[in-house]
Write a protein that holds these residues in place. Sequence first.
Motif, PDB file in Angstrom:
ATOM      1  N   UNK A 416       0.806  -1.219   0.000  1.00 27.03           N
ATOM      2  CA  UNK A 416       0.000   0.000   0.000  1.00 27.03           C
ATOM      3  C   UNK A 416       0.835   1.263   0.000  1.00 27.03           C
ATOM      4  N   UNK A 417       0.122   2.390  -0.106  1.00 30.62           N
ATOM      5  CA  UNK A 417       0.762   3.702  -0.107  1.00 30.62           C
ATOM      6  C   UNK A 417       0.434   4.511   1.140  1.00 30.62           C
ATOM      7  N   UNK A 418      -0.499   4.029   1.944  1.00 33.44           N
ATOM      8  CA  UNK A 418      -0.891   4.745   3.156  1.00 33.44           C
ATOM      9  C   UNK A 418      -0.494   3.928   4.372  1.00 33.44           C
ATOM     10  N   UNK A 419       0.005   4.591   5.428  1.00 34.61           N
ATOM     11  CA  UNK A 419       0.350   3.843   6.650  1.00 34.61           C
ATOM     12  C   UNK A 419      -0.888   3.261   7.283  1.00 34.61           C
ATOM     13  N   UNK A 420      -0.752   2.233   8.087  1.00 33.05           N
ATOM     14  CA  UNK A 420      -1.909   1.620   8.742  1.00 33.05           C
ATOM     15  C   UNK A 420      -2.566   2.599   9.700  1.00 33.05           C
ATOM     16  N   UNK A 421      -3.825   2.335  10.022  1.00 29.68           N
ATOM     17  CA  UNK A 421      -4.577   3.245  10.883  1.00 29.68           C
ATOM     18  C   UNK A 421      -3.967   3.334  12.275  1.00 29.68           C
ATOM     19  N   UNK A 422      -3.471   2.221  12.782  1.00 29.09           N
ATOM     20  CA  UNK A 422      -2.871   2.232  14.122  1.00 29.09           C
ATOM     21  C   UNK A 422      -1.621   3.097  14.112  1.00 29.09           C
ATOM     22  N   UNK A 423      -1.556   4.014  15.045  1.00 28.96           N
ATOM     23  CA  UNK A 423      -0.404   4.902  15.096  1.00 28.96           C
ATOM     24  C   UNK A 423       0.797   4.164  15.656  1.00 28.96           C
ATOM     25  N   UNK A 424       1.957   4.595  15.224  1.00 34.03           N
ATOM     26  CA  UNK A 424       3.189   3.961  15.677  1.00 34.03           C
ATOM     27  C   UNK A 424       3.620   4.540  17.010  1.00 34.03           C
ATOM     28  N   UNK A 425       4.356   3.784  17.798  1.00 29.30           N
ATOM     29  CA  UNK A 425       4.915   4.348  19.035  1.00 29.30           C
ATOM     30  C   UNK A 425       5.827   5.526  18.717  1.00 29.30           C
ATOM     31  N   UNK A 426       5.984   6.366  19.663  1.00 31.18           N
ATOM     32  CA  UNK A 426       6.797   7.564  19.469  1.00 31.18           C
ATOM     33  C   UNK A 426       8.247   7.178  19.235  1.00 31.18           C
ATOM     34  N   UNK A 427       8.869   7.840  18.238  1.00 34.93           N
ATOM     35  CA  UNK A 427      10.265   7.574  17.936  1.00 34.93           C
ATOM     36  C   UNK A 427      11.139   8.235  18.991  1.00 34.93           C
ATOM     37  N   UNK A 428      12.075   7.506  19.588  1.00 30.25           N
ATOM     38  CA  UNK A 428      12.931   8.121  20.602  1.00 30.25           C
ATOM     39  C   UNK A 428      13.780   9.240  20.015  1.00 30.25           C
ATOM     40  N   UNK A 429      13.955  10.315  20.801  1.00 31.65           N
ATOM     41  CA  UNK A 429      14.704  11.461  20.297  1.00 31.65           C
ATOM     42  C   UNK A 429      16.169  11.125  20.098  1.00 31.65           C
ATOM     43  N   UNK A 430      16.748  10.365  20.999  1.00 35.02           N
ATOM     44  CA  UNK A 430      18.146   9.970  20.885  1.00 35.02           C
ATOM     45  C   UNK A 430      18.227   8.483  21.163  1.00 35.02           C
ATOM     46  N   UNK A 431      17.967   7.653  20.144  1.00 35.67           N
ATOM     47  CA  UNK A 431      17.764   6.226  20.391  1.00 35.67           C
ATOM     48  C   UNK A 431      19.006   5.464  20.800  1.00 35.67           C
ATOM     49  N   UNK A 432      20.165   6.031  20.679  1.00 35.90           N
ATOM     50  CA  UNK A 432      21.369   5.267  21.001  1.00 35.90           C
ATOM     51  C   UNK A 432      22.380   6.161  21.703  1.00 35.90           C
ATOM     52  N   UNK A 433      21.948   6.796  22.762  1.00 34.93           N
ATOM     53  CA  UNK A 433      22.844   7.696  23.486  1.00 34.93           C
ATOM     54  C   UNK A 433      23.794   6.895  24.361  1.00 34.93           C
ATOM     55  N   UNK A 434      24.962   7.471  24.704  1.00 40.82           N
ATOM     56  CA  UNK A 434      25.887   6.762  25.599  1.00 40.82           C
ATOM     57  C   UNK A 434      25.260   6.429  26.941  1.00 40.82           C
TER      58      UNK A 434
END
Length: 891
Positions: A416-434
Amino acid sequence: MSEEGTRFVEAFKAAVRPEPRRIHRTERQGALPAVVLCDDGAAGGDPDAAAVAIRELAGYVCPDAAHRGARHALIEPGRLVTGPDRTVCDEVIRQLEEAGLNGVGRLRLPEVALLKSLLDWDPDAGQDGTREPAVRLRDYAYERLCDRHKGLMALRWLAGGQQPDLSAGRGLRDFLFILLPVPLFYFLPRWLWTLRRDRRLLRQAKRFPWWAFARGREAHPEAGRFFDTAIAWRRRLRDAEGRERAELMERAMWAALLSDLRHANRPGRLRPYRRRRRTRCVVLLSPPAGNGQREVFDRFLKAYEDACGVIPYASVVLVAGVRGVGDGAKSLADVAARWRPQRTPERQLARLSEPLPTSGTPVPPLPVPYFRPVARPGGELAVELTALAAALAVTAWLVMTGAPSRGDGTTPCLGGDEPPEASAPKVPASPASPEEYAQARDLINGENRRADKEAPPGHVRTVFYVGANRGNTRFGSGLPELRGVFMGQREANRSAQGDPNHGIWLRVEVLDAGVRFKNAADVARRIVTRAAENQDVIGVVGFAESRSESREAISELTAAKIPVIITSSTANAMLPSRNDEFVHRISPVNSRETDVEAAFVQHAAIVGDDSGDCHTARAAVVVRDSNDLYSDELGEQFREKFERLTGARAYSVAYDQNAGASVPPPAGVTTDDITRVARTVCGRLGEEERTLLYWAGRAEDFSSFLRAFGERTTCTSRHLTVLGGNELTNAALAGEFPGDDRLRLYHTVHTLPVGDARRTGPANRFSNAYADTWKNDLWRNDGHAAQGRDAIILMADAASTVSTGGQTVTSGLVQNTLYNGGDAVNRVGASGALRYVQGVADPQNKPMIILRHFDKGNPVPVLVCGAFDLTPGNDHTRWGPDRQYECPTDQ
């Protein structure tokens, strides 16, 4: 007839005539072993039980007016004789060729005929003694071929007959005749036939191994000419003594015969004669009368078994009889139960307690239904050719004029071209910080202290984890994998706590191998030193990236015989050159990943355009890093499989930081400039609309490529379809690639997204525990954490198995348990089924998932293949909108 005798007869019937829907699949699985019926009576009078059984079995395959039987050869003791130029297999061939089965067609044995030409040729005959022997042998063999082949016979007649004499021309008419018809109708067909012999029997010896087997050589590609090797083989045959000569000839005849029968019994496309064949060929050997014939009998059977091991195709059923029970003979029922195609057929000895069936009992015919076609074979062939010509004409018309519209005229893109209706979890701002790396290490150290404090004495073992800290970046699998290692350690120690007698607690020591594993070899040497000093060290897990430094480190560890479980490094080349049995993997390797990806690209409509229509790819651009072990292997394997499956061209772009010292790929460019990579991809999109970009490079390079493609090329308005490997997963799920409606990104992953109904209980429990510990971030959909957990659990299971057996847990015993595979270590993991067979480093049919990436919304699985639990019948073996495509599987 006894019950076990009845079962044997039924197995014989099933072997002679398999189920039509399964015959072609089962024949490719191997050859049928020879079954030898051993008579309990002493050698002597004839007929005996074995002789009667063989003759009665022949009644099942003899044709009659109401049924069509099988081609068969019945070798009586009087025919078990061989001369200097004759074998028992010659008699088998003669009977098979002379079997007159109405409507089935003549049995064609071209390889046998070629071999007989090599044997029948007299080097002293003829007037061309000055020519090379190989040339004279070629001419003789081609003449014999023309005598059998009507088409070549007609061409030879047009050329003026046998062996045109170029010196016979005297006038202009003879000169023109020699100038045109002879080269066109004689020399050209002979040259093409010779060229095909060289290519098939020497340079494609793995596909056509019979000649290599007949010569006693390994079936690998060879240079040279076929008839030169034939002359050398004839010399060897000439110099051999009687017994050795007979063995060589028997082997050669069986190899040629099995090769021909393999071809003759394959499903035919435009061959009505081949479709009418419903049975395998049957060879029945009556017991030898005397000891002198026993040697011929055994030589014949051994030649058959050796040839079946090289040409494993179940096209022959061979049953023999002997007097006296052989060693290891089993009951008829046991043999019948094991009578099925296998890759390495071994002779099955059946103890014959009574005739099969009792002498004098009427034998019902083999139940092969009479084939009643609508037309005779010639007429049916004419209808098929006419239908084929019409289909080709319609196809050509559609190609030139365009396919007719299908309603709305569009094919939706897969995923498809549209994301699914269920929203995704929030993307972490700094996913791999020390700080997050430090938090995961602190949790592991806390679990280590708990193990030292609460475990019973002698129940703690140490496992090293080798990773690469990539803090302050969204790329890499280091942080989710480290989190998975902690969760696996915590789970293993909880299980050990519930079993105070045999439970093994794990201490995990985390070692940082540096950026891109540059210090991996030094870290490995430190581990080897520690293991030599401390017997509690039982193994190493980790190595998330396939780099030459990682491979060097694994070689250091295996040289010291320390078992290694690789988490998410996927390159096939990661296995060391020595002691590779000490390496075990969790993730599917590059060869499996590219098998799945190439099948996906072959069938999936993923390349879009402005009309909203989607198509399969007609071309591909493969971007790889030739100095990166993972990238170079993955890109090259995908390129080769894409071209083989689709017939389309794959253009190679090597993005190499040391491009000045690199050799450009055969079809492509090498550069150290990411902008040039982007412009090259843009240029290929302009040449072919339906072009796919396959990204085999690292994730950070892909992020740079996207910026250059959008800012520094003329393709900003073009649609870009990208398929990437598991390297892109971590960064994609962390929101590194915020695409728009012109970027379609597909990438592989090793676990199903959270919430998918196909997830197993262990996978759901792991993702829930992950969310409880580290919040509900998108990395729950990333397989690296699950694979880190599974690696620790696999090591803990092996240690617990050793402890349960009452032995002291050492690295050697843990390695033996991992190497043997089976129930001791097989389990349903968070990343799918962990099914290991003895001596194989990789789990069998490990899950492969391809996700359609959306930067705003949960990813959508568009392909799911592999095993999620331990029941083979539950494997995902088909994919596609209607499950119409087969998944590649491990063989």
